[in-house]
Design a protein around this motif. Structure first.
Motif: not given
Length: 79
Positions: A1-5, A8
């Motif tokens: 799943m993609e998360i924001s920088d 992260d």
């Protein structure tokens, strides 16, 4: 799943200060919220750390709720 920088980076910081793995940091953050999780690892004032260390070396004593509240208030106020 993609998360924001930014998210992260917060998770990575949580891993560094707590020495937990990423999955454990995420698990705890989901339970209590990431800002609250990170706040647990902010350095406490030195006087508070010293009082806690002193208290941990002393034997436990029976205390009432009122006495406990009074002692915690005194510690929080730096006495």
């Amino acid at each position: 799943m993609e998360i924001s920088d930014a998210l992260d980076a917060q998770i990575t910081e949580g891993m560094n200060v707590s020495e937990l793995c990423k999955a454990d940091v995420i698990r705890q953050a989901l339970r209590i919220g990431l800002p609250q999780f990170a706040a647990r690892f902010q350095p406490p004032p030195l006087w508070l750390e010293e009082r806690i260390r002193e208290a941990l070396t002393e034997p436990a004593e029976m205390t009432s709720r009122k006495e406990f509240d009074r002692a915690m208030k005194a510690i929080a106020n730096g006495r």
